[in-house]
Design an enzyme around this catalytic site. Structure first.
Site, PDB file in Angstrom:
ATOM      1  CG  ASP A  67      -0.294  -0.438   2.505  1.00  7.27           C
ATOM      2  OD1 ASP A  67       0.943  -0.300   2.607  1.00  7.27           O
ATOM      3  OD2 ASP A  67      -0.990  -0.906   3.411  1.00  7.27           O
ATOM      4  CG  ASP A 136      -8.718  -1.504  12.024  1.00  7.98           C
ATOM      5  OD1 ASP A 136      -7.742  -2.192  11.645  1.00  7.98           O
ATOM      6  OD2 ASP A 136      -9.144  -0.543  11.360  1.00  7.98           O
ATOM      7  CG  HIS A 138      -5.797  -2.405   8.923  1.00  6.82           C
ATOM      8  ND1 HIS A 138      -5.891  -1.067   9.229  1.00  6.82           N
ATOM      9  CD2 HIS A 138      -4.474  -2.703   9.113  1.00  6.82           C
ATOM     10  CE1 HIS A 138      -4.716  -0.592   9.562  1.00  6.82           C
ATOM     11  NE2 HIS A 138      -3.835  -1.571   9.505  1.00  6.82           N
ATOM     12  CD  GLU A 143      -8.630   0.711   7.977  1.00  6.19           C
ATOM     13  OE1 GLU A 143      -8.639  -0.212   8.812  1.00  6.19           O
ATOM     14  OE2 GLU A 143      -7.881   1.713   8.091  1.00  6.19           O
TER      15      GLU A 143
HETATM   16  P1  PGA Z   1       2.213  -1.384  12.593  1.00 10.66           P
HETATM   17  O1  PGA Z   1       0.988  -1.395  11.553  1.00 10.66           O
HETATM   18  O2  PGA Z   1       3.161  -2.428  12.128  1.00 10.66           O
HETATM   19  O3  PGA Z   1       2.791  -0.017  12.514  1.00 10.66           O
HETATM   20  O4  PGA Z   1       1.620  -1.710  13.933  1.00 10.66           O
HETATM   21  C1  PGA Z   1       0.461  -2.616  11.170  1.00 10.66           C
HETATM   22  C2  PGA Z   1      -0.641  -2.410  10.179  1.00 10.66           C
HETATM   23  O5  PGA Z   1      -1.336  -1.378  10.249  1.00 10.66           O
HETATM   24  O6  PGA Z   1      -0.838  -3.292   9.314  1.00 10.66           O
END
Ligand code: PGA
Length: 261
Positions: A67, A136, A138, A143
Site C-alpha cells: 500500500d 482493528d 486490517h 479496513e
Molecule cells: P504497525 O501497523 O506495524 O505499525 O503496527 C500494522 C498495520 O497497520 O498493518
C-alpha cells in the site's frame, strides 16, 4: 493457520527472516509481497544482516508493496516509498526496477490499480506476502468491511488507523492522509504463502479474533483462516488473548526441525 509464538519480536523476526531466506535461496527470482509500519522493521534488519554477512542475494528478487498513502510522493518522509528505501531497499542488492510500490500521486487511480494487479500477475504472482495487522484487524489498508474479493484499489482509512498512525505525523490524526491505494484482500489471498507478524499487547485482541474468532469482513485478517499456507509469527504479549496459546507452543516445540521454517 500456523501460530508461532516467540518470547521477543527479535526472535520472531529471525524465524521470519529464515523463512524468507530459504525461499530466496531455493527460488532466486522469488516474488515477495512487502509491508510497512513498525512491525516488519526487525525482520527487515535481519534480512539486511543476512545479505551483508551471509551473502543472501536479492539481485533477481521482485517485490510488490501492499500500500501507499494517496497524496504523498516518493520523496515525502512519511511515504512508504521513503520507508522502503530507508529500511530495506538501500541496504540490499535488489535492482530498483524490480521493486513496486503503489504510486500515491497517480492521476488515474483505477487505471493504476488495474495495472498493479497486471504487473503482479505478469511477475508470476506473489510467492510470500509479509503482513502486519492493524489493531482493528486490517491487513494492508483493508479496513473492517472490506470485501474478501477485493483487488488493488483506493480505500479510506478508518479513524482507529488514523489514530494508530498519527505517531508518524506529529501525533496529529488530521495530518495522516485519509486515503490510500492498497492491495485487496483477494490480492493478498492469492499469495502462495502469507507471513503475518504482530508484536505487543496492543495487537492481542486482533490476533485472537483473527485466529480463533469467526471469519468475518468485520475483522479482515480472519480471512487468513481460509489461506492454505498462513503463518502467524507473534511475540508473547500479542499472544495473551489466545485461548489455545499453549497448544500452539506445544505444536511448534514438537515439530521436526525441517518443518519449522
Ligand atoms: P504497525 O501497523 O506495524 O505499525 O503496527 C500494522 C498495520 O497497520 O498493518
Amino acid at each position: 493457520m500456523e501460530v508461532i509464538i516467540h518470547d521477543t519480536p527479535q526472535d520472531a523476526a529471525s524465524t521470519g527472516a529464515r523463512m524468507v531466506a530459504r525461499l530466496v535461496r531455493e527460488k532466486p527470482h522469488a516474488v515477495l509481497g512487502l509491508a510497512t509500519g513498525g512491525t516488519p522493521l526487525p525482520l527487515y534488519r535481519e534480512l539486511v544482516r543476512l545479505h551483508r554477512e551471509e551473502g543472501l542475494d536479492f539481485s533477481r528478487v521482485t517485490t510488490f508493496n501492499l500500500d501507499e498513502y494517496l497524496g504523498l510522493g516518493p520523496g515525502h518522509p512519511q511515504s512508504y516509498h521513503h520507508f522502503m528505501r530507508e529500511h530495506l531497499f538501500d541496504h540490499l542488492n535488489i535492482p530498483a526496477e524490480n521493486t513496486h510500490i503503489p504510486d500515491g500521486m497517480t492521476p488515474d487511480v483505477p487505471a493504476f490499480c488495474r495495472d498493479y494487479e497486471r504487473r503482479i500477475a505478469e511477475a508470476g504472482g506473489i510467492d510470500l506476502q509479509i503482513l502486519g495487522i492493524g489493531s482493528d484487524g486490517h491487513i494492508g489498508f483493508n479496513e473492517p468491511g472490506s470485501s474478501f474479493a477485493s483487488r488493488t484499489r483506493i480505500k479510506t482509512l478508518a479513524r482507529e488507523t488514523l489514530h494508530d498512525n498519527a505517531r508518524f505525523f506529529n501525533d496529529d490524526p488530521a495530518k495522516v492522509p485519509h486515503h490510500c491505494i492498497t492491495m485487496g484482500i483477494g490480492t493478498i489471498m492469492d499469495a502462495r504463502c502469507v507471513l503475518l507478524l504482530a508484536f505487543g499487547s496492543g495487537k492481542a485482541e486482533a490476533i485472537a479474533g483473527m485466529v480463533e474468532g469467526p471469519v468475518t469482513a468485520s475483522l479482515p485478517a480472519s480471512i487468513l483462516q481460509h489461506h492454505p499456507t498462513a503463518k502467524v509469527l507473534i511475540d508473547s504479549p500479542a499472544a495473551t488473548a489466545l485461548h489455545r496459546a499453549d497448544y500452539y507452543r506445544w505444536v511448534y516445540e514438537n515439530k521436526p526441525a525441517w518443518q519449522r521454517e
